[in-house]
Design an enzyme around this catalytic site. Structure first.
Site, PDB file in Angstrom:
ATOM      1  N   ASP A  17       0.817  -1.227  -0.056  1.00  0.00           N
ATOM      2  CA  ASP A  17       0.044  -0.067   0.312  1.00  0.00           C
ATOM      3  C   ASP A  17       0.935   1.279   0.119  1.00  0.00           C
ATOM      4  OD1 ASP A  17      -2.243   1.288   0.065  1.00  0.00           O
ATOM      5  OD2 ASP A  17      -2.656   1.164   1.933  1.00  0.00           O
ATOM      6  N   ASN A  65     -10.521  -3.165  -6.116  1.00  0.00           N
ATOM      7  CA  ASN A  65      -9.858  -2.166  -6.775  1.00  0.00           C
ATOM      8  C   ASN A  65     -10.312  -1.970  -7.950  1.00  0.00           C
ATOM      9  OD1 ASN A  65      -6.563  -3.316  -5.717  1.00  0.00           O
ATOM     10  ND2 ASN A  65      -8.028  -1.698  -4.770  1.00  0.00           N
TER      11      ASN A  65
HETATM   12  C1  FPP Z   1      -1.731   0.124  -3.433  1.00  0.00           C
HETATM   13  O1  FPP Z   1      -1.443   1.273  -3.420  1.00  0.00           O
HETATM   14  C2  FPP Z   1      -1.210  -0.527  -4.413  1.00  0.00           C
HETATM   15  C3  FPP Z   1      -2.017  -1.302  -5.635  1.00  0.00           C
HETATM   16  C4  FPP Z   1      -3.448  -1.242  -5.478  1.00  0.00           C
HETATM   17  C5  FPP Z   1      -1.146  -1.761  -6.781  1.00  0.00           C
HETATM   18  C6  FPP Z   1      -0.104  -2.548  -6.379  1.00  0.00           C
HETATM   19  C7  FPP Z   1       0.577  -2.591  -7.420  1.00  0.00           C
HETATM   20  C8  FPP Z   1       2.079  -2.653  -7.512  1.00  0.00           C
HETATM   21  C9  FPP Z   1       2.989  -2.687  -6.417  1.00  0.00           C
HETATM   22  C10 FPP Z   1       2.885  -2.550  -8.761  1.00  0.00           C
HETATM   23  C11 FPP Z   1       3.043  -3.742  -9.679  1.00  0.00           C
HETATM   24  C12 FPP Z   1       2.949  -5.110  -9.070  1.00  0.00           C
HETATM   25  C13 FPP Z   1       3.416  -6.139  -9.549  1.00  0.00           C
HETATM   26  C14 FPP Z   1       3.059  -7.602  -8.950  1.00  0.00           C
HETATM   27  C15 FPP Z   1       4.408  -6.052 -10.551  1.00  0.00           C
HETATM   28  P1  FPP Z   1      -2.579   2.627  -3.494  1.00  0.00           P
HETATM   29  O2  FPP Z   1      -2.592   3.031  -4.878  1.00  0.00           O
HETATM   30  O3  FPP Z   1      -3.769   2.310  -2.882  1.00  0.00           O
HETATM   31  O4  FPP Z   1      -1.788   3.636  -2.848  1.00  0.00           O
HETATM   32  P2  FPP Z   1      -2.648   4.852  -1.907  1.00  0.00           P
HETATM   33  O5  FPP Z   1      -3.256   4.090  -0.850  1.00  0.00           O
HETATM   34  O6  FPP Z   1      -1.545   5.670  -1.578  1.00  0.00           O
HETATM   35  O7  FPP Z   1      -3.441   5.671  -2.723  1.00  0.00           O
END
Ligand code: FPP
Length: 238
Positions: A17, A65
């Protein structure tokens, strides 16, 4: 070579996250946080394998998501596909098996095909099992396992109703980004998991942070509802 003596969780699960916040704090668009997050995934995988983690399960895209803007969802899927292609040779040479958990029927077909190919090509890898959760919901997995009868067959203390979407027990759940919740991730499997929360946004997570988490894990007293080992010894010698 320096030997690492700290006990590491055999099954580590990470809620990645803070990508969006990493980007907005720098005045950049959210997608840049995901791009940096993907680079961090590579480092995390390498470090966990090096430290002797047996299973690493990463929460990449929850079934909730889908509520995000279409553009962001599209970018995430493209990122998963690109990284699968790019990192496959490295996974194979590091003897790391890759599987993807979650619903596959709603993914773009190009991504689903790459996932199938990567799973087939790493099938016999044994050093570490990397699972990436995409379109994953733990409640849905539990519901499916319950209706298929798989939960009844599973040992309550081992959680391995495998094949029905239930994974082996998780030893530690790590969440980055400062929130302290599980967000529909491995709810059944984490019954006795140790929990760790870091205020670091995922793109900034380092090998040193992981070592701190492992040291924290090694210091925990895991009793699984029983008594402390030292209490048991005192009782036996009395
Ligand atoms: C949560 O951060 C993250 C995600 C929903 C996506 C996770 C993806 C990656 C780490 C990149 C690629 C992964 C692979 C397996 C190659 P958020 O967007 O909710 O962050 P925030 O809470 O700060 O908005």
């Amino acid at each position: 070579m320096k030997r690492h003596l700290t006990a590491v969780p055999d099954h580590l699960a990470i809620i990645m996250d803070g990508n969006g916040r990493w980007a907005t704090q720098r005045g950049r668009p959210r997608w840049m946080g995901h791009v940096r997050g993907a680079q961090t995934v590579r480092k995390v995988v390498t470090h966990c394998a090096r430290r002797g983690v047996g299973q690493l399960t990463l929460y990449a895209f929850s079934s909730d998501n889908w509520k995000r803007p279409q553009e962001e969802v599209k970018l995430l899927f493209e990122l998963f596909a690109t990284h699968l292609d790019r990192q496959l040779p490295e996974l194979i040479s590091n003897d790391i098996r890759l599987t993807v958990i979650g619903r596959r029927d709603r993914l773009p077909s190009a991504l689903a095909e790459r996932i199938n190919a990567a799973e087939a090509r790493t099938h016999s890898c044994r050093r570490m099992h990397l699972r990436v959760a995409i379109d994953y919901s733990s409640r849905t997995a539990i519901q499916t396992a319950a209706t298929s009868g798989a939960l009844e067959r599973a040992m309550p203390d081992r959680s391995d109703a495998t094949g029905a979407g239930i994974l082996p027990s998780v030893d530690m759940v790590l969440r980055t980004g400062g929130e302290r919740r599980l967000s529909d991730f491995l709810l059944w499997e984490s019954a006795y998991a140790e929990l760790a929360f870091l205020d670091v946004n995922f793109p900034d997570l380092t090998a040193a942070d992981l070592d701190t988490v492992f040291a924290d894990y090694a210091a925990r007293d895991r009793r699984f509802g029983g008594v402390q080992v030292v209490d048991q010894l005192i009782k036996e010698s009395a």
